[in-house]
Design a protein around this motif. Structure first.
Motif, PDB file in Angstrom:
ATOM      1  N   GLY A  80       0.824  -1.277   0.010  1.00 25.94           N
ATOM      2  CA  GLY A  80      -0.125   0.070  -0.011  1.00 25.94           C
ATOM      3  C   GLY A  80       0.832   1.356   0.094  1.00 25.94           C
ATOM      4  O   GLY A  80       0.318   2.306   0.010  1.00 25.94           O
ATOM      5  N   THR A  81       2.079   1.051  -0.003  1.00 26.21           N
ATOM      6  CA  THR A  81       3.037   2.388   0.047  1.00 26.21           C
ATOM      7  C   THR A  81       2.927   2.978  -1.245  1.00 26.21           C
ATOM      8  O   THR A  81       2.963   2.191  -2.155  1.00 26.21           O
ATOM      9  N   GLU A  82       2.787   4.307  -1.224  1.00 21.33           N
ATOM     10  CA  GLU A  82       2.685   4.821  -2.533  1.00 21.33           C
ATOM     11  C   GLU A  82       4.050   5.510  -3.117  1.00 21.33           C
ATOM     12  O   GLU A  82       4.717   5.905  -2.490  1.00 21.33           O
ATOM     13  N   LEU A  83       4.042   5.077  -4.616  1.00 20.29           N
ATOM     14  CA  LEU A  83       5.364   5.230  -5.010  1.00 20.29           C
ATOM     15  C   LEU A  83       5.138   6.182  -6.280  1.00 20.29           C
ATOM     16  O   LEU A  83       4.132   6.063  -6.944  1.00 20.29           O
ATOM     17  N   ALA A  84       5.805   7.328  -6.340  1.00 23.56           N
ATOM     18  CA  ALA A  84       5.811   8.289  -7.217  1.00 23.56           C
ATOM     19  C   ALA A  84       6.392   7.645  -8.558  1.00 23.56           C
ATOM     20  O   ALA A  84       7.715   7.271  -8.293  1.00 23.56           O
ATOM     21  N   VAL A  85       6.109   7.764  -9.859  1.00 19.88           N
ATOM     22  CA  VAL A  85       6.653   7.221 -11.202  1.00 19.88           C
ATOM     23  C   VAL A  85       6.534   8.112 -12.087  1.00 19.88           C
ATOM     24  O   VAL A  85       5.627   8.946 -12.362  1.00 19.88           O
ATOM     25  N   HIS A  86       7.614   8.667 -12.620  1.00 22.04           N
ATOM     26  CA  HIS A  86       7.889   9.679 -13.731  1.00 22.04           C
ATOM     27  C   HIS A  86       8.069   9.196 -15.018  1.00 22.04           C
ATOM     28  O   HIS A  86       9.008   8.192 -15.031  1.00 22.04           O
ATOM     29  N   GLU A  87       7.535   9.604 -15.978  1.00 22.59           N
ATOM     30  CA  GLU A  87       7.760   9.224 -17.350  1.00 22.59           C
ATOM     31  C   GLU A  87       7.829  10.322 -18.439  1.00 22.59           C
ATOM     32  O   GLU A  87       7.138  11.144 -18.335  1.00 22.59           O
ATOM     33  N   THR A  88       8.733   9.840 -19.425  1.00 28.77           N
ATOM     34  CA  THR A  88       9.005  10.728 -20.471  1.00 28.77           C
ATOM     35  C   THR A  88       9.378  10.073 -21.763  1.00 28.77           C
ATOM     36  O   THR A  88       9.693   8.794 -21.535  1.00 28.77           O
ATOM     37  N   GLY A  89       8.783  10.334 -23.013  1.00 32.65           N
ATOM     38  CA  GLY A  89       9.000   9.921 -24.038  1.00 32.65           C
ATOM     39  C   GLY A  89       8.119   8.592 -24.573  1.00 32.65           C
ATOM     40  O   GLY A  89       7.152   8.429 -23.784  1.00 32.65           O
ATOM     41  N   GLU A  90       8.135   8.322 -25.757  1.00 32.09           N
ATOM     42  CA  GLU A  90       7.301   7.203 -26.373  1.00 32.09           C
ATOM     43  C   GLU A  90       8.089   6.012 -26.814  1.00 32.09           C
ATOM     44  O   GLU A  90       9.018   6.591 -27.346  1.00 32.09           O
ATOM     45  N   GLY A  91       7.571   4.807 -26.787  1.00 31.41           N
ATOM     46  CA  GLY A  91       8.437   3.917 -27.554  1.00 31.41           C
ATOM     47  C   GLY A  91       8.639   2.485 -26.800  1.00 31.41           C
ATOM     48  O   GLY A  91       7.947   2.377 -25.877  1.00 31.41           O
ATOM     49  N   ARG A  92       9.600   2.162 -26.853  1.00 31.35           N
ATOM     50  CA  ARG A  92      10.301   1.039 -26.058  1.00 31.35           C
ATOM     51  C   ARG A  92      10.344   1.398 -24.734  1.00 31.35           C
ATOM     52  O   ARG A  92      11.109   2.325 -24.436  1.00 31.35           O
ATOM     53  N   ALA A  93       9.723   0.736 -23.618  1.00 35.14           N
ATOM     54  CA  ALA A  93       9.735   0.814 -22.203  1.00 35.14           C
ATOM     55  C   ALA A  93      11.235   0.603 -21.643  1.00 35.14           C
ATOM     56  O   ALA A  93      11.746  -0.475 -21.821  1.00 35.14           O
ATOM     57  N   LEU A  94      11.583   1.815 -20.974  1.00 38.77           N
ATOM     58  CA  LEU A  94      12.976   1.462 -20.145  1.00 38.77           C
ATOM     59  C   LEU A  94      12.679   1.756 -18.696  1.00 38.77           C
ATOM     60  O   LEU A  94      12.442   3.049 -18.606  1.00 38.77           O
ATOM     61  N   LEU A  95      12.834   1.013 -17.639  1.00 41.60           N
ATOM     62  CA  LEU A  95      12.724   1.105 -16.362  1.00 41.60           C
ATOM     63  C   LEU A  95      13.972   1.615 -15.748  1.00 41.60           C
ATOM     64  O   LEU A  95      15.148   0.590 -15.808  1.00 41.60           O
ATOM     65  N   LEU A  96      14.300   2.867 -15.284  1.00 41.26           N
ATOM     66  CA  LEU A  96      15.469   2.942 -14.558  1.00 41.26           C
ATOM     67  C   LEU A  96      15.503   3.489 -13.072  1.00 41.26           C
ATOM     68  O   LEU A  96      14.264   4.095 -12.760  1.00 41.26           O
ATOM     69  N   LEU A  97      16.258   2.985 -12.290  1.00 41.66           N
ATOM     70  CA  LEU A  97      16.053   3.013 -10.748  1.00 41.66           C
ATOM     71  C   LEU A  97      17.335   3.997 -10.545  1.00 41.66           C
ATOM     72  O   LEU A  97      18.580   3.710 -10.693  1.00 41.66           O
ATOM     73  N   HIS A  98      17.018   4.871  -9.450  1.00 40.84           N
ATOM     74  CA  HIS A  98      18.058   5.913  -9.135  1.00 40.84           C
ATOM     75  C   HIS A  98      18.909   5.220  -7.809  1.00 40.84           C
ATOM     76  O   HIS A  98      18.635   4.201  -7.313  1.00 40.84           O
ATOM     77  N   GLY A  99      19.748   6.037  -7.328  1.00 39.56           N
ATOM     78  CA  GLY A  99      20.489   5.599  -6.334  1.00 39.56           C
ATOM     79  C   GLY A  99      20.065   5.979  -4.987  1.00 39.56           C
ATOM     80  O   GLY A  99      19.222   7.000  -4.978  1.00 39.56           O
ATOM     81  N   LEU A 100      20.938   5.632  -4.021  1.00 42.28           N
ATOM     82  CA  LEU A 100      20.633   6.131  -2.362  1.00 42.28           C
ATOM     83  C   LEU A 100      20.745   7.261  -2.178  1.00 42.28           C
ATOM     84  O   LEU A 100      21.665   8.239  -2.790  1.00 42.28           O
ATOM     85  N   PHE A 101      19.739   8.015  -1.679  1.00 41.18           N
ATOM     86  CA  PHE A 101      19.428   9.533  -1.290  1.00 41.18           C
ATOM     87  C   PHE A 101      19.251  10.219  -2.426  1.00 41.18           C
ATOM     88  O   PHE A 101      19.396  11.546  -2.212  1.00 41.18           O
ATOM     89  N   SER A 102      18.902   9.665  -3.591  1.00 35.85           N
ATOM     90  CA  SER A 102      18.871  10.529  -4.936  1.00 35.85           C
ATOM     91  C   SER A 102      17.259  10.665  -5.105  1.00 35.85           C
ATOM     92  O   SER A 102      16.370  10.251  -4.250  1.00 35.85           O
TER      93      SER A 102
END
Length: 255
Positions: A18-40
């Motif tokens: 149930g924890t809410e996660l913010a998901v930011h998206e840009t662009g169209e086409g093939r999906a690329l999931l990117l995960l950021h670093g600690l404290f970022s």
């Protein structure tokens, strides 16, 4: 030439607990999931310095969640919200919620550790990226955890010159909740390197020339079954600012 600022759409999903996660998206086409670093955050790692824009221009739908206890995502103080491997659970929940079945995957530092854990758990992207990560950074998590716990616990007393100073300064700049961050640090654990090296997913290992924070990136590339190593300028903190980071990612993902 600097890539123009991308148009970013932000949505929110709920993870398994149930924890809410913010998901930011840009662009169209093939999906690329990117995960950021600690404290970022997605903004700091991927958007602010033009990486997301370059990837979007190259034909990708760039999906960038703020990890639990980071950015605009939830930062609960209940220890039960941080079971072992919770960031893997969050990523799997996001993949399921968005219906991603043919996608690329990558991450920087903590995001790379999480990507490695996902690969070891059997997630099968077309290609994967491990940025700001070395072989030793996948194991021996206890030492790194203790460093960051000390940074959190001493955040109001460390002075310039203290080895924890940069971590504390970055954490404060990013508005990190220290209680939630401390709980999250206990959830990581080591990567199952045997499961990881058994995978034959094509992997780009990209790291700053002066970045030894997570051990040897060339050794990580050597150990993996199907990896390419790329070196860019910078330290662990500065390499993520380099335009070459996005350039190497685009080159790898489009060839």
């Amino acid at each position: 030439m600097t890539a123009p600022a991308p148009s970013i759409a932000t949505t929110r999903i709920r993870s398994v607990d149930g924890t809410e996660l913010a998901v930011h998206e840009t662009g169209e086409g093939r999906a690329l999931l990117l995960l950021h670093g600690l404290f970022s955050s997605a903004e700091t790692n991927w958007i602010k310095f033009g990486h997301a824009a370059k990837l979007a221009q190259a034909g990708f739908r760039v999906i960038m969640p703020d990890l639990r206890a980071h950015g605009q995502s939830g930062a609960p103080h209940d220890p039960a919200a941080y079971p072992h491997g919770v960031l893997v659970d969050d990523a799997l929940s996001l993949i399921e919620t968005l219906g991603l079945d043919d996608f690329d995957l990558g991450g920087f530092s903590l995001g790379a550790r999480t990507t490695a854990k996902l690969l070891g758990a059997g997630v099968t992207p077309r290609k994967a990226i491990l940025a700001g990560m070395g072989w030793e950074g996948l194991t021996g998590w206890g030492r790194r955890r203790d460093f960051f716990v000390t940074a959190i616990d001493r955040r109001d007393e460390v002075k310039r010159g203290d080895p924890h100073f940069m971590a504390v300064a970055f954490m404060k700049t990013q508005g990190i909740d220290p209680v939630a961050a401390r709980l999250l640090l206990d959830s990581f654990g080591d990567v199952d390197t045997e499961a990881l090296v058994a995978r034959d997913v094509p992997v780009l290992v990209v790291c700053g020339a002066d970045d030894q924070d997570n051990g040897s990136a060339p050794e990580l590339a050597r150990r993996l079954a199907n990896a390419t190593y790329a070196e860019i300028k910078g330290t662990h903190m500065s390499s993520v600012l380099e335009p070459a980071l996005a350039d190497e990612m685009v080159s790898f993902l489009t060839t």
